[in-house]
Design a protein around this motif. Structure first.
Motif, short mmCIF file in Angstrom:
data_model
loop_
_atom_site.label_atom_id
_atom_site.label_comp_id
_atom_site.label_asym_id
_atom_site.label_seq_id
_atom_site.Cartn_x
_atom_site.Cartn_y
_atom_site.Cartn_z
N ALA A 262 0.83 -1.20 0.00
CA ALA A 262 0.00 0.00 0.00
C ALA A 262 0.86 1.26 0.00
N THR A 263 1.91 1.25 0.81
CA THR A 263 2.78 2.43 0.90
C THR A 263 3.98 2.35 -0.03
N ARG A 264 4.17 1.16 -0.64
CA ARG A 264 5.30 0.92 -1.53
C ARG A 264 6.63 1.11 -0.79
N GLU A 265 6.67 0.72 0.48
CA GLU A 265 7.87 0.83 1.28
C GLU A 265 8.44 -0.55 1.55
N ALA A 266 9.77 -0.63 1.58
CA ALA A 266 10.46 -1.88 1.88
C ALA A 266 11.55 -1.59 2.89
N SER A 267 11.78 -2.54 3.78
CA SER A 267 12.81 -2.34 4.79
C SER A 267 13.45 -3.67 5.14
N HIS A 268 14.64 -3.56 5.70
CA HIS A 268 15.30 -4.73 6.28
C HIS A 268 15.78 -4.31 7.65
N GLY A 269 15.29 -4.99 8.68
CA GLY A 269 15.57 -4.55 10.03
C GLY A 269 15.02 -3.15 10.23
N GLN A 270 15.87 -2.24 10.66
CA GLN A 270 15.46 -0.86 10.87
C GLN A 270 15.81 0.04 9.70
N HIS A 271 16.24 -0.55 8.59
CA HIS A 271 16.74 0.23 7.46
C HIS A 271 15.73 0.27 6.32
N ASN A 272 15.39 1.49 5.87
CA ASN A 272 14.55 1.66 4.69
C ASN A 272 15.40 1.37 3.46
N LEU A 273 14.88 0.55 2.54
CA LEU A 273 15.66 0.15 1.38
C LEU A 273 15.59 1.14 0.22
N ARG B 121 9.39 -7.86 -4.03
CA ARG B 121 8.12 -8.37 -3.52
C ARG B 121 7.83 -9.75 -4.08
N LEU B 122 8.08 -9.95 -5.37
CA LEU B 122 7.84 -11.26 -5.97
C LEU B 122 8.76 -12.31 -5.38
N LEU B 123 10.03 -11.97 -5.21
CA LEU B 123 10.98 -12.93 -4.64
C LEU B 123 10.64 -13.26 -3.19
N VAL B 124 10.30 -12.23 -2.40
CA VAL B 124 9.97 -12.45 -1.00
C VAL B 124 8.69 -13.29 -0.87
N SER B 125 7.72 -13.04 -1.75
CA SER B 125 6.47 -13.80 -1.69
C SER B 125 6.69 -15.28 -2.00
N ARG B 126 7.81 -15.57 -2.66
CA ARG B 126 8.13 -16.96 -2.99
C ARG B 126 9.46 -17.36 -2.37
N ALA B 127 9.72 -16.84 -1.18
CA ALA B 127 10.99 -17.08 -0.49
C ALA B 127 11.26 -18.58 -0.37
N GLY B 128 12.49 -18.96 -0.68
CA GLY B 128 12.87 -20.36 -0.62
C GLY B 128 12.69 -21.10 -1.92
N ARG B 129 12.06 -20.43 -2.91
CA ARG B 129 11.85 -21.07 -4.22
C ARG B 129 12.50 -20.22 -5.30
N ALA B 130 13.04 -20.87 -6.30
CA ALA B 130 13.65 -20.15 -7.42
C ALA B 130 12.55 -19.57 -8.30
N VAL B 131 12.75 -18.35 -8.76
CA VAL B 131 11.82 -17.70 -9.68
C VAL B 131 12.59 -17.41 -10.97
N ASP B 132 12.11 -17.92 -12.08
CA ASP B 132 12.84 -17.76 -13.34
C ASP B 132 12.73 -16.32 -13.85
N LYS B 133 13.67 -15.95 -14.70
CA LYS B 133 13.74 -14.58 -15.18
C LYS B 133 12.52 -14.20 -16.02
N GLU B 134 11.97 -15.14 -16.77
CA GLU B 134 10.78 -14.84 -17.56
C GLU B 134 9.63 -14.43 -16.65
#
Length: 233
Positions: free
Chosen positions: A144-155, A166-179
């Motif tokens: 909603a806010t289009r904000e991303a962070s790691h720990g206390q750090h804004n990315l 977002r796509l990679l995190v939503s599928r964490a632990g699985r490979a996502v192909d470039k296509e």
């Protein structure tokens, strides 16, 4: 609500052609024709996206993009000379969301604009207020806010970077192909010799590393990329 687009190109005939077509497609369009005028115009008006030529009288397009990214995540589509791969890669490295070779097809420009606006929340997503949060370890994203962070750090991610992470995190632990990454995060099919995904991933890795997170995005040979949750999280 109509999206406001700023065209920055010294080819006035091309600007008129693109502006006419964009207006027919429901965009509000303003054009400036030199680099020195671009940044003051962006600061003066609230634009939803910028179409920026690399070669300009006065301040060059890449310098404008570099300065713009110091304080803004507004979607930027670069116009590059056909075959100038170096300009495209440098533009992506500096934070461009997409690029088109000149002379560009107005219909394709509209498609690219709508894609970056959807990704940034500037079109079709307006009016949504429900926060959609996802996380993996200490990495968190709010759609909603289009904000991303790691720990206390804004990315401080660009629109394209946010959607890839977002796509990679939503599928964490699985490979996502470039296509899949190109289609779902960048809004277009992967084309031959297109390095956009790789360049954006490289930038995300650097921003994660600056936040104290290394090796969270791993390359999967012959497939694509995978987000691996920090073992210490």
């Amino acid at each position: 609500m109509e999206s406001r687009v700023l065209l920055v190109d010294d080819d006035q005939e091309l600007c008129e052609l693109l502006a006419d077509y964009l207006q027919q497609q429901g965009f509000q369009v303003h054009a400036v024709h030199d680099g020195d005028t671009a940044l003051p115009e962006i600061e003066r008006q609230a634009y939803d996206a910028v179409v920026l030529d690399i070669m300009l009288p006065g301040t060059q397009g890449l310098d404008i993009l570099r300065k713009l990214r110091e304080s803004s995540h507004i979607p930027v589509i670069m116009l590059t000379a056909r075959g100038e791969d170096t300009d495209r890669i440098v533009g992506l490295e500096l934070g461009a969301d997409d690029y088109l070779p000149k002379p560009c097809n107005p219909r394709e420009l509209v498609a690219r604009l709508r894609a970056v606006l959807r990704r940034s929340g500037g079109e079709d997503n307006r009016g949504t207020s429900a926060a959609v949060e996802i996380s993996a370890g200490d990495t968190r994203l709010n759609s909603a806010t289009r904000e991303a962070s790691h720990g206390q750090h804004n990315l401080a991610l660009t629109s394209a970077e946010f959607n890839l992470l977002r796509l990679l995190v939503s599928r964490a632990g699985r490979a996502v192909d470039k296509e899949t990454l190109s289609r779902e995060a960048l809004g277009r099919p992967l084309s031959a010799y297109d390095r956009s995904v790789d360049v954006h991933i490289s930038k995300i890795r650097r921003k994660l590393a600056a936040a104290g997170a290394t090796d969270l995005i791993v390359s999967v040979r012959g497939q694509g990329y995978q987000f691996a949750v920090d073992a210490s999280a």
